[in-house]
Write a protein that holds these residues in place. Structure first.
Motif, PDB file in Angstrom:
ATOM      1  N   THR A   1       0.814  -1.133  -0.020  1.00  0.00           N
ATOM      2  CA  THR A   1      -0.083   0.204   0.054  1.00  0.00           C
ATOM      3  C   THR A   1       0.942   1.247   0.015  1.00  0.00           C
ATOM      4  O   THR A   1       0.417   2.258  -0.481  1.00  0.00           O
ATOM      5  CB  THR A   1      -0.885   0.057   1.374  1.00  0.00           C
ATOM      6  OG1 THR A   1      -1.853  -1.121   1.171  1.00  0.00           O
ATOM      7  CG2 THR A   1      -1.753   1.311   1.309  1.00  0.00           C
TER       8      THR A   1
ATOM      9  N   ARG B   1       2.907   2.357  -3.431  1.00  0.00           N
ATOM     10  CA  ARG B   1       2.081   2.887  -4.630  1.00  0.00           C
ATOM     11  C   ARG B   1       1.332   4.242  -4.122  1.00  0.00           C
ATOM     12  O   ARG B   1       0.568   4.182  -3.503  1.00  0.00           O
ATOM     13  CB  ARG B   1       1.134   1.748  -5.107  1.00  0.00           C
ATOM     14  CG  ARG B   1       1.897   0.569  -5.424  1.00  0.00           C
ATOM     15  CD  ARG B   1       0.924  -0.849  -5.817  1.00  0.00           C
ATOM     16  NE  ARG B   1       0.051  -0.157  -6.794  1.00  0.00           N
ATOM     17  CZ  ARG B   1      -0.883  -1.062  -7.230  1.00  0.00           C
ATOM     18  NH1 ARG B   1      -1.503  -2.073  -6.636  1.00  0.00           N
ATOM     19  NH2 ARG B   1      -1.737  -0.422  -8.302  1.00  0.00           N
TER      20      ARG B   1
ATOM     21  N   ARG C   1      -2.378   4.319  -3.950  1.00  0.00           N
ATOM     22  CA  ARG C   1      -2.996   3.769  -2.690  1.00  0.00           C
ATOM     23  C   ARG C   1      -2.494   4.557  -1.757  1.00  0.00           C
ATOM     24  O   ARG C   1      -3.200   4.584  -0.538  1.00  0.00           O
ATOM     25  CB  ARG C   1      -2.548   2.359  -2.808  1.00  0.00           C
ATOM     26  CG  ARG C   1      -3.379   1.469  -3.799  1.00  0.00           C
ATOM     27  CD  ARG C   1      -2.900  -0.019  -3.725  1.00  0.00           C
ATOM     28  NE  ARG C   1      -3.585  -0.684  -2.693  1.00  0.00           N
ATOM     29  CZ  ARG C   1      -3.189  -1.795  -2.075  1.00  0.00           C
ATOM     30  NH1 ARG C   1      -2.533  -2.682  -3.075  1.00  0.00           N
ATOM     31  NH2 ARG C   1      -3.646  -2.224  -1.012  1.00  0.00           N
TER      32      ARG C   1
ATOM     33  N   GLY D   1      -4.980   6.955  -0.791  1.00  0.00           N
ATOM     34  CA  GLY D   1      -6.198   6.878  -0.442  1.00  0.00           C
ATOM     35  C   GLY D   1      -6.708   7.044   0.560  1.00  0.00           C
ATOM     36  O   GLY D   1      -6.117   7.426   1.606  1.00  0.00           O
TER      37      GLY D   1
ATOM     38  N   THR E   1      -6.173   4.542   3.593  1.00  0.00           N
ATOM     39  CA  THR E   1      -4.764   4.782   3.886  1.00  0.00           C
ATOM     40  C   THR E   1      -4.466   6.088   4.698  1.00  0.00           C
ATOM     41  O   THR E   1      -3.815   5.997   5.895  1.00  0.00           O
ATOM     42  CB  THR E   1      -3.774   4.703   2.936  1.00  0.00           C
ATOM     43  OG1 THR E   1      -4.136   3.516   2.265  1.00  0.00           O
ATOM     44  CG2 THR E   1      -2.460   4.596   3.096  1.00  0.00           C
TER      45      THR E   1
END
Length: 129
Positions: A51, A54, A57, A60, A63
């Protein structure tokens, strides 16, 4: 008041120090600040290892929320723990009697960060564990 500013008003200086200009938690800055790899940080926050490698991600909502929760709790205890490193050690290892001996880390991973924050507020007001 815009949502980003509303959420920032409850964040301590530690949380704010790890944010970028857009109000997102800067993963690399957090990992470096605590002397961790991104994999170790992901494990500590209860996220999949890949996670934080990237960018789409890592930026996001889930996260960012999990990282913010972790940092808010660490920020709340850093003064009495003796610094952010000691607060991180407390977060990862201190069993909390009120939660059956589970650590703050385990509780945050289970989506119970609000309960940990409430517990810390209760303790700060002179409550018992």
């Amino acid at each position: 008041m815009p949502q980003v500013l509303k959420s920032l008003e409850h964040s301590g200086p530690l949380v704010l120090s790890y944010m970028d200009r857009s109000g997102k938690i800067a993963v690399e800055r957090v990992a470096t600040g605590f002397g961790m790899s991104k994999s170790q940080l992901a494990e500590t926050a209860g996220l999949a290892r890949e996670t934080l490698y990237r960018s789409e991600r890592s930026l996001g909502a889930k996260t960012q929320s999990r990282l913010r929760e972790m940092l808010e709790i660490i920020s709340r205890v850093s003064d009495w723990a003796g610094g952010k490193e000691q607060a991180m050690a407390w977060y990862r290892a201190q069993p909390l009697p009120a939660f059956g001996g589970r650590t703050p880390e385990a509780l945050v991973k289970d989506g119970k960060a609000a309960a940990v924050r409430d517990y810390l507020d209760h303790m700060a007001l002179g409550g018992f564990a």
